[in-house]
Scaffold this motif. Structure first.
Motif, short mmCIF file in Angstrom:
data_model
loop_
_atom_site.label_atom_id
_atom_site.label_comp_id
_atom_site.label_asym_id
_atom_site.label_seq_id
_atom_site.Cartn_x
_atom_site.Cartn_y
_atom_site.Cartn_z
N TYR A 44 -3.19 7.16 -10.86
CA TYR A 44 -3.95 5.73 -11.12
C TYR A 44 -4.05 5.56 -9.65
O TYR A 44 -3.53 4.79 -9.00
N PRO A 45 -5.39 5.74 -9.19
CA PRO A 45 -5.89 5.59 -8.04
C PRO A 45 -6.49 4.08 -7.65
O PRO A 45 -6.70 3.67 -6.48
N HIS A 46 -6.90 3.51 -8.47
CA HIS A 46 -7.48 1.81 -8.28
C HIS A 46 -6.63 1.13 -7.51
O HIS A 46 -7.23 0.19 -6.71
N LEU A 106 0.98 -1.04 0.04
CA LEU A 106 -0.23 -0.08 0.17
C LEU A 106 0.92 1.22 0.01
O LEU A 106 0.68 2.16 -0.76
N LYS A 114 -1.18 6.27 -7.34
CA LYS A 114 -2.01 7.12 -6.97
C LYS A 114 -1.50 8.39 -6.98
O LYS A 114 -2.28 9.19 -7.94
N GLY A 116 -5.77 -1.32 -0.51
CA GLY A 116 -6.46 -0.62 0.96
C GLY A 116 -7.59 -1.11 1.58
O GLY A 116 -7.27 -1.58 2.87
N TRP A 117 -8.36 -1.83 0.86
CA TRP A 117 -9.45 -2.61 1.26
C TRP A 117 -9.06 -3.88 1.87
O TRP A 117 -9.33 -4.33 3.02
N ALA A 137 1.12 1.21 -4.10
CA ALA A 137 -0.23 1.86 -4.67
C ALA A 137 -0.40 3.15 -4.21
O ALA A 137 -0.79 3.84 -5.33
N VAL A 186 -4.89 1.95 -5.10
CA VAL A 186 -5.14 2.21 -3.32
C VAL A 186 -6.46 1.60 -2.88
O VAL A 186 -6.70 1.26 -1.69
N LYS A 187 -7.49 1.82 -3.73
CA LYS A 187 -8.74 1.15 -3.34
C LYS A 187 -8.65 -0.15 -3.06
O LYS A 187 -9.33 -0.43 -1.83
N TYR A 188 -8.22 -1.01 -3.99
CA TYR A 188 -8.22 -2.55 -3.70
C TYR A 188 -7.25 -2.85 -2.73
O TYR A 188 -7.43 -3.94 -1.79
#
Length: 95
Positions: free
Chosen positions: A32-34, A19, A27, A40-41, A23, A36-38
């Motif tokens: 390219y933020p995708h 992360l 971002k 991070g989850w 990631a 971090v979303k995944y």
């Protein structure tokens, strides 16, 4: 239970590094933020599991509040979960 905690400590530590060092630069450096979303989850779920297993081990192994607090703080600092896992391996052996 200790074996599960140690595994989660390693996996959570790796997810935190991914992360922070993969990631997040994607971002903020490449817009390219995708990831971090995944990532991070996944890291969030692993962190919750880490804390839950820490509490179970606290009760089962009768660890001190100082030790549990230290292990919790260790989960917030990059690379330190690996030190925690090695410390537990040295103390309890390979489980």
């Amino acid at each position: 239970m200790l074996k599960s905690y140690r595994r989660i400590a390693l996996i959570e530590g790796i997810s935190y590094l991914v992360l922070l060092f993969i990631a997040m630069p994607l971002k903020y450096g490449f817009d390219y933020p995708h990831p971090v979303k995944y990532v991070g989850w996944v890291h969030g779920v692993l962190f919750v599991a880490y804390v839950a297993l820490l509490l179970v081990c606290w009760a089962q192994y009768k660890w001190s509040i100082l030790r549990v607090s230290g292990f919790f703080i260790a989960s917030l600092v990059p690379f330190v979960p690996f030190i925690v896992e090695k410390r537990l391996e040295k103390e309890y052996g390979k489980v």
